[in-house]
Scaffold this motif. Structure first.
Motif, short mmCIF file in Angstrom:
data_model
loop_
_atom_site.label_atom_id
_atom_site.label_comp_id
_atom_site.label_asym_id
_atom_site.label_seq_id
_atom_site.Cartn_x
_atom_site.Cartn_y
_atom_site.Cartn_z
N ASN A 307 0.82 -1.21 0.00
CA ASN A 307 0.00 0.00 0.00
C ASN A 307 0.85 1.26 0.00
N VAL A 308 2.16 1.11 -0.09
CA VAL A 308 3.07 2.24 -0.08
C VAL A 308 2.91 3.05 -1.37
N LEU A 309 2.88 4.36 -1.24
CA LEU A 309 2.71 5.21 -2.43
C LEU A 309 3.95 5.18 -3.31
N PHE A 310 5.13 5.24 -2.69
CA PHE A 310 6.37 5.24 -3.46
C PHE A 310 7.22 4.04 -3.02
N PRO A 311 7.01 2.87 -3.61
CA PRO A 311 7.77 1.68 -3.21
C PRO A 311 9.13 1.63 -3.89
N LYS A 312 9.96 0.74 -3.38
CA LYS A 312 11.26 0.47 -3.99
C LYS A 312 11.06 -0.25 -5.33
N VAL A 313 12.07 -0.14 -6.15
CA VAL A 313 12.03 -0.82 -7.45
C VAL A 313 12.49 -2.27 -7.29
N ARG A 314 13.53 -2.46 -6.48
CA ARG A 314 14.08 -3.79 -6.31
C ARG A 314 13.29 -4.60 -5.29
N SER A 315 13.26 -5.89 -5.49
CA SER A 315 12.65 -6.79 -4.52
C SER A 315 13.57 -6.96 -3.33
N PRO A 316 13.01 -7.20 -2.12
CA PRO A 316 11.58 -7.31 -1.85
C PRO A 316 10.87 -5.97 -1.86
N VAL A 317 9.62 -5.99 -2.24
CA VAL A 317 8.85 -4.76 -2.34
C VAL A 317 8.64 -4.17 -0.95
N GLY A 318 8.78 -2.88 -0.85
CA GLY A 318 8.60 -2.19 0.43
C GLY A 318 8.76 -0.70 0.23
N PRO A 319 8.59 0.06 1.29
CA PRO A 319 8.70 1.52 1.16
C PRO A 319 10.14 1.96 0.99
N LEU A 320 10.32 3.06 0.29
CA LEU A 320 11.62 3.71 0.25
C LEU A 320 11.96 4.23 1.64
N THR A 321 13.22 4.25 1.97
CA THR A 321 13.65 4.86 3.22
C THR A 321 13.92 6.34 2.98
N SER A 322 14.07 7.09 4.07
CA SER A 322 14.38 8.51 3.93
C SER A 322 15.73 8.69 3.24
#
Length: 402
Positions: A307-322
């Protein structure tokens, strides 16, 4: 799960002597957020790697040193670093990876210190990593003993700080000294080093000694225009930089945005401000609404389960960090060809504040938008609004007779 990832060739994987291992690995990858395509590649590579080993057995615990030794015997053409990292994480998550115990006294001391930072001081893993990174630099740059810290002297400490002061800013050096002081105090209390080595002078820094660095708005517009939006990455990065420039959001606030934060009917954006722990609802301008709509409709992959608006491109999928948000700014600034060397992503936030101030927006309103605790944090922008300061300057008194 192998039949899902390899509908036509699943038999080749199931008939392998590591068939059960590959099945469990595939399930773990998908549960950990890996996309099916990425999970399939990892399973395919792991099959080749495991079948090239001799002593590894399916479903058994493995010692970290034995795993490294076995992988070293595999042909380099078959090995893949990303797959091997994923497999280690899988084994660790399953409780099947026996880590190599620390060998020397320094490694044992660092392991105890990590536990102290976690259990006694309650620091976050990221903060612990910063502490240990400073200590590793100290042990490598101080020219001091690396196996027995009992002979460590104040001269070794001074040499390290002198070397480090040439590489980092004074504000960063202050944090490094605090990390080193805590470690030396921990060692002194346990007899690993002589007492008193933690008595290190801290570099002096003063609140507001440097004004915030703001960019000309024309430069910001050129930066945004330089981001090509022909693919997903371009649309994502452009939307991130746009929100930072036009709404003054922190990198951590951008990283925490979810799809539910955008109210498409009311055209608002809900932001959880990190420092004030308050919720800010911002109206979306037409331009911002179109940018987010284009990113969601044509840029964000539809098979993402997050449900993250701006996820990472690489797996595993998740939110970008600051930190990932800051890296995006640095990358796009470098590719733009603009004179932005040494400028951080917070320059967009500072430019937003200066733009609001130049348009006559009140200091209190700007502080609320930026999520400041006090007006003192916001008033620092008055120091660089030279045009406004000229209007309140007093005339220079004249000298009689001249």
């Amino acid at each position: 799960m192998l039949k899902v990832l390899f509908p036509k060739s699943s038999g080749d994987y199931e008939s392998s002597r590591f068939g059960a291992e590959l099945e469990f690995f595939a399930r773990w990858l998908l549960a950990a957020g890996y996309l099916p395509a990425a999970a399939g590649r990892h399973v395919h590579r792991l099959k080749s790697i495991l079948e090239a080993t001799e002593t590894l057995q399916c479903g058994q615990c493995v010692h970290e040193a034995d795993l490294e030794e076995e992988l070293a015997l595999v042909s380099g053409a078959l090995r893949d670093a990303s797959t091997e990292r994923a497999y280690r994480r899988f084994l660790k998550a399953e409780g099947r990876l026996e880590e190599t115990p620390p060998r020397g006294p320094v490694e044992q001391l660092l392991l105890r210190y990590r536990g102290y930072l976690l259990d006694v001081r309650g620091l976050a893993p990221a903060t612990i990593g910063q502490h240990l990174g400073t200590i590793e630099d100290f042990l490598s740059l101080s020219d001091g003993p690396s196996e027995d810290l009992s002979t460590l002297t104040s001269e070794h400490v001074e040499n390290f700080i002198h070397t480090l002061s040439r590489r980092v800013l004074r504000q960063t050096l202050q944090h490094k000294v605090a990390h080193l002081r805590a470690f030396l105090r921990f060692c002194g209390d346990r007899g690993a080093t002589a007492r008193g080595l933690e008595r290190i002078d801290t570099p002096r820094t003063y609140r507001g000694e440097l004004p915030p660095r703001a960019l000309n708005w024309e430069v910001i517009e050129k930066l945004l225009s330089s981001v090509a939006r022909a693919d997903y990455l371009g649309r994502r990065d452009h939307a991130i930089l746009h929100l930072m420039a036009y709404y003054g959001l922190r990198p951590s606030e951008i990283a925490a945005l979810t799809l539910d934060a955008v109210n498409w009917k009311r055209r608002t954006l809900r932001v959880e401000q990190r420092k004030t722990r308050s919720t800010l609802v911002l109206p979306l301008a037409d331009q911002t609404f179109e940018i987010l709509d284009s990113y969601i409709a044509d840029g964000r992959p539809r098979d993402l389960v997050t449900n993250v608006l701006f996820p990472k491109v690489r797996s595993p999928v998740g939110p970008l960090t600051s930190w990932g948000i800051c890296d995006i700014f640095s990358k796009r600034a470098r590719e733009s060809g603009l004179p932005l060397e040494g400028v951080s992503s917070y320059a967009l936030r500072h430019s937003f504040a200066m733009r609001m101030l130049g348009r006559g927006v009140g200091i209190k309103t700007i502080g609320d938008l930026l999520g400041h605790h006090s007006l003192e944090s916001t008033c620092v922008y008055l120091r660089i609004e030279t045009d406004m300061l000229r209007t309140v300057a007093l005339p220079v008194p004249g000298i009689a007779g001249l």
